[in-house]
Design an enzyme around this catalytic site. Sequence first.
Site, PDB file in Angstrom:
ATOM      1  N   HIS A  25      -3.598   3.230   8.210  1.00  0.00           N
ATOM      2  CA  HIS A  25      -4.252   4.184   7.312  1.00  0.00           C
ATOM      3  C   HIS A  25      -3.628   5.578   7.449  1.00  0.00           C
ATOM      4  CE1 HIS A  25      -7.748   5.862   5.077  1.00  0.00           C
ATOM      5  NE2 HIS A  25      -7.510   6.923   5.828  1.00  0.00           N
ATOM      6  N   GLU A  26      -3.525   6.059   8.680  1.00  0.00           N
ATOM      7  CA  GLU A  26      -2.997   7.402   8.892  1.00  0.00           C
ATOM      8  C   GLU A  26      -1.505   7.480   8.583  1.00  0.00           C
ATOM      9  OE1 GLU A  26      -5.017   9.725   9.201  1.00  0.00           O
ATOM     10  OE2 GLU A  26      -6.790   8.513   9.660  1.00  0.00           O
ATOM     11  N   HIS A  29      -1.085   8.286   4.973  1.00  0.00           N
ATOM     12  CA  HIS A  29      -1.189   9.728   4.731  1.00  0.00           C
ATOM     13  C   HIS A  29       0.094  10.447   5.146  1.00  0.00           C
ATOM     14  CE1 HIS A  29      -5.349   9.595   3.604  1.00  0.00           C
ATOM     15  NE2 HIS A  29      -5.800   9.284   4.806  1.00  0.00           N
TER      16      HIS A  29
END
Length: 373
Positions: A25-26, A29
């Site tokens: 997920h990170e 980003h």
Amino acid sequence: MAIIGLITGYIVPFLFVLTLLVFVHEMGHYLVGRWCGIRATAFSIGFGPEIVGFTDRQGTRWKLSAIPLGGYVKFWGDEDASSRPGQDALAGLSEEEKAHTLAGAKLWKRAATVAAGPIANFLLAILIFTSLFALYGKPVSDPVVAEVKAGSAAEEAGVKPGDVLVSLDDTIVKTFDDVRRYVSIRPGTSIIVRIRRDGVTQALPMVPRATVIDDPFGNKVEVGLIGIVTTQAAGNFRVEKMGVGQALAEGVAETGNIVTGTFHYIGNLVTGKMKPDQLGGPVRVAQASGQMATLGLAAVIQLAAVLSVSIGLLNLMPVPVLDGGHLVFYAIEAVRGRPLGAGAQEIAFRIGLAMVLSLMVFATWNDIAALIG
């Protein structure tokens, strides 16, 4: 020995799954942010004090932190891990420097960077399902009724052993699992079940009943049931081998099924068709991780795919402090032509944080109640 069993049986599988999902997920980003020219100052797995880490040549601090329940990417100019703009930090930057912060980047770059985290979770789920289907195939069975439970919705509607299920409402049925998936998330909802008997198709209306059942590990789960069962003889249980292309299509479909099921579950909670005690938190996830670990690595990876979709959807909720909240702010900015004021954003963030913490407390309470109940 009990403590060692707890660590190896529950905590280790849980941390493995959670770390994988948080990292992906990170990383979504981070990669899109970097592609958009936004500088990242920290990439953390976990919250709180740093345990170990290093700083790369671009000035990003990569670290493992003490509280292993999440993670974050902090971009240049952010006030904290929730990506709130740091007004004091931004005030001291030139216009050229601000363009390399999340708050100062063009609107489309900010939206792409924020949306990339949940999208990465969806892509991970598709990749996992595709890999599992390509390597192991997909267990399937024909939608043939072997038994009708006495007093069930199916019996009252006139379903008989030997009937072949053709469709549910407007959804074509190919396997018995299609039936189970469709019905389980629609307790108390009227559906039209089309069956084929002796070459003749009939439309039978029925209402799945909310029923608490035991899953394979003995956990109580509330689902919708119509009261039909298949068997090896009737359903022709088998594993279908798949090429990469078909596995990819099935992986996308499986991910879509989880998304659909999640939205139906939320709707059932809002309308009262299902009890809110089914909402689980970290304790229940840890329990599920440990239980799946007893079935092997493939089962743990499959659980990771399901949870990855859930994390992606959770982060897209339109709640400030979550990715969806940021996207709502950006949508408002696109319509107004300017961002919301710092004061309004601060109030929204505080409300959003309270909502998220309340949800976590409620889910954890459900976990504890399920364990002692």
